[in-house]
Enzyme design. Sequence first.
Site, mmCIF file in Angstrom:
data_model
loop_
_atom_site.group_PDB
_atom_site.id
_atom_site.type_symbol
_atom_site.label_atom_id
_atom_site.label_comp_id
_atom_site.label_asym_id
_atom_site.label_seq_id
_atom_site.Cartn_x
_atom_site.Cartn_y
_atom_site.Cartn_z
ATOM 1 N N LYS A 10 0.825 -1.218 0.000
ATOM 2 C CA LYS A 10 0.000 0.000 0.000
ATOM 3 C C LYS A 10 0.858 1.267 0.000
ATOM 4 O O LYS A 10 2.058 1.214 0.282
ATOM 5 C CB LYS A 10 -0.949 -0.047 1.205
ATOM 6 N N TYR A 50 -12.718 -1.786 -3.629
ATOM 7 C CA TYR A 50 -13.193 -1.923 -2.240
ATOM 8 C C TYR A 50 -14.719 -1.813 -2.146
ATOM 9 O O TYR A 50 -15.230 -1.462 -1.084
ATOM 10 C CB TYR A 50 -12.528 -0.860 -1.364
ATOM 11 N N ASN A 113 -2.069 0.031 6.728
ATOM 12 C CA ASN A 113 -1.578 -1.252 7.238
ATOM 13 C C ASN A 113 -0.668 -1.995 6.256
ATOM 14 O O ASN A 113 -0.568 -3.216 6.294
ATOM 15 C CB ASN A 113 -2.742 -2.123 7.730
ATOM 16 N N HIS A 116 -2.022 -5.633 1.455
ATOM 17 C CA HIS A 116 -3.317 -6.295 1.263
ATOM 18 C C HIS A 116 -3.084 -7.745 0.866
ATOM 19 O O HIS A 116 -2.134 -8.045 0.146
ATOM 20 C CB HIS A 116 -4.085 -5.581 0.137
ATOM 21 N N GLU A 127 -9.462 -10.118 -8.039
ATOM 22 C CA GLU A 127 -8.473 -9.057 -7.807
ATOM 23 C C GLU A 127 -7.275 -9.192 -8.755
ATOM 24 O O GLU A 127 -6.696 -8.189 -9.178
ATOM 25 C CB GLU A 127 -8.016 -9.093 -6.340
#
Length: 141
Positions: A10, A50, A113, A116, A127
């Site tokens: 990320k 998302y 975080n 993913h 995805e």
Amino acid sequence: MSNFTLTMIKPDAVSKGLTGTILKDITEAGFSIIALKLTSLTLADAQRFYSVHQGKPFFEDLVNFMTSGPIIAAVLKKENAVENFRKLIGATNPDQAEEGTIRKKYAESTQRNAIHGSDSDENAAIETHFHFAEREIFSFL
Ligand code: CMP
């Protein structure tokens, strides 16, 4: 597809120069990288990726964060990849992640975080095709 999962490093981790470190952790854990790119998400991309979280209180912040800078997208191969990779990255909230996991080591918060991992074989396939064309995936690696 049970041997494949999709990951994104990320914007928080990419901007801190952690791309190489995290990819090393991933390959040392026995995953093969079979597709890889440095890329970014438009607002529409992030909203689509998302969409399962649409309506949740963190949705707008999440898509703003995920469009704030470059990301790494990769497809990883290993036996039981989805489950094994989620063990390697640790809990969504890094405070609850086990010692040694990628989120424990590198994540700042539940939102920022670091990484993913797909949550099911079905989503790994969806995805993967969100980020990669067939010619960019090298399943034999
Ligand atoms: P990930 O599991 O990769 O995909 C959904 C993301 O939404 C998750 O990582 C976090 O970045 C974010 N997220 C999930 N739950 C929360 C929450 N309670 N507060 C803020 N962000 C969240």
